[in-house]
Design an enzyme around this catalytic site. Sequence first.
Site, PDB file in Angstrom:
ATOM      1  N   HIS A 119      36.008   2.319   8.618  1.00 38.96           N
ATOM      2  CA  HIS A 119      35.636   1.244   8.825  1.00 38.96           C
ATOM      3  C   HIS A 119      33.403   1.145   8.953  1.00 38.96           C
ATOM      4  O   HIS A 119      32.669   0.002   9.588  1.00 38.96           O
ATOM      5  CB  HIS A 119      36.041   0.041   9.599  1.00 38.96           C
ATOM      6  N   ASP A 130      48.242  44.988  24.179  1.00 36.42           N
ATOM      7  CA  ASP A 130      49.301  45.405  22.796  1.00 36.42           C
ATOM      8  C   ASP A 130      49.068  46.790  21.932  1.00 36.42           C
ATOM      9  O   ASP A 130      48.671  46.831  21.442  1.00 36.42           O
ATOM     10  CB  ASP A 130      50.233  45.097  22.066  1.00 36.42           C
ATOM     11  N   HIS A 137      51.437  49.192  19.799  1.00 37.11           N
ATOM     12  CA  HIS A 137      51.868  49.312  18.554  1.00 37.11           C
ATOM     13  C   HIS A 137      50.651  50.378  17.667  1.00 37.11           C
ATOM     14  O   HIS A 137      51.409  50.284  16.590  1.00 37.11           O
ATOM     15  CB  HIS A 137      51.795  48.072  18.372  1.00 37.11           C
ATOM     16  N   HIS A 149      49.065  50.714  13.202  1.00 41.04           N
ATOM     17  CA  HIS A 149      47.793  51.142  12.244  1.00 41.04           C
ATOM     18  C   HIS A 149      47.859  52.600  11.267  1.00 41.04           C
ATOM     19  O   HIS A 149      46.644  52.658  11.247  1.00 41.04           O
ATOM     20  CB  HIS A 149      47.014  50.975  13.162  1.00 41.04           C
ATOM     21  N   ASP A 184      49.419  43.241  11.535  1.00 36.95           N
ATOM     22  CA  ASP A 184      49.313  42.582  12.474  1.00 36.95           C
ATOM     23  C   ASP A 184      50.412  41.455  12.116  1.00 36.95           C
ATOM     24  O   ASP A 184      51.549  41.265  12.932  1.00 36.95           O
ATOM     25  CB  ASP A 184      48.173  42.670  13.366  1.00 36.95           C
TER      26      ASP A 184
END
Length: 437
Positions: free
Chosen positions: A121, A224, A227, A232, A373
């Site tokens: 509008h 973390d 991990h 990795h 990940d």
Amino acid sequence: MESENTSEMCAKEGRSLDTGKLREMVDLDRGLIDRRLFWDEPIYQLELERIFARTWLFVAHESQVSQPGDFLTTYMGEDGVIVARDRSGAVNVFLNSCPHRGNKVCFAEEGNRRRFTCNYHGWSFGNDGVLLGMPAEELYKSTCEEFDKSKLGLHRARVASYKGLIFATFNERAPELEEHLGDFRWYLDVLLDNDEGGTEFLGGNLKSIIRCNWKIPAENFTGDSYHAAWTHNSAAVGMMGLTVGKIDQERTYAANMNGHGWQFGMDMIGNAMGMAEQEVLDYLRSREADVAARLGKLRSRMVGAVSSANVFPNFSFLPGYNTFRTWQPQGPRQIQVQTWTLVNRNAPDSVKEKYRRGVARTFSPSGLFEMDDGENWENCTQTNAGFVTRKQKLHYGLGMNSEIEHDELKGNVHLRKYNDANQRAFYRQWLELMCAE
């Protein structure tokens, strides 16, 4: 009577989750967490209300809106917002939704404008969110007794910044940003204040979709490290010809405060080695003495170290790689990842380009590490929803008695970054906000 939509029903059901039920889901004394946190719609709707609508959220770096008229669009929870610098130089954050019929007033991701005009509008707003005008304004004045243009601007958030990082909140009663960040500012300075020229985000914003709950990557970055050597390792071998190897846990730490977490070592350039760029390593080594003089010897060893961090709730970064990102929720089982590269403003252009390439190579939609990940996070979200699976609590008990006193490190400090201490602190803050009326 019209039926309620799913979100409204889930929001009501979420509010019916009393404090007792929520506390049963998060047993911090035993390190056990209910899997419903990662897929349940009513819980998610309550998160939008009690976390994302109540606390400070990162929205931009000052370098992204450095000139009057500069703007970008982003999200606070699922609320679309515009971040804009007005003519006075102030940064404003307001809803990207016209108060007339609710349409978006800006569809661009970034740019420079003097005003934002709704294409439904024609209502027009300044880059301070103020309503400037609309077609047939005289009809509003003559036919609507309560018409007050000054009250029809775009809904504004509170805005505050810390050394280049801009945060916003729609909660008028939230504590000041400095109180929200607390001692975490001491750690943020490792990246934000190691050079007198300050920092900037390089141009460009990588965006991608991961089908996971927003808390899974947030808790991963808050602490973390456990991990990394497993998840990795193959990527590290393929990219650098090196295995991640065993980390000397006696010289690593986890620190948290107010739900924010930082896990780190003191190896200075350990994480930066993942950039696989000798020029970056040389740059960091050349600045070590200057950083030590500015921040102290201990923090100078944290620049580029193997580490990860998260500002509660959903703003994460990797010191060393200099990748910053937000996990924008799009329902309980999907997020949009927004990724930027942070550099020292005074760094040589060639070093900045090496950082940009390093982030793309490691933590981007096609990055070797992020693909690892993302797959894990999606599987965690999907698997946790199984009817039988959801009956078993998840284990967050590593390092229950690892807190230590440290002469220099700030906050709640834990020895060894193979530790769930920061995750437990993250969910302690989550629980406190979720239980607060």
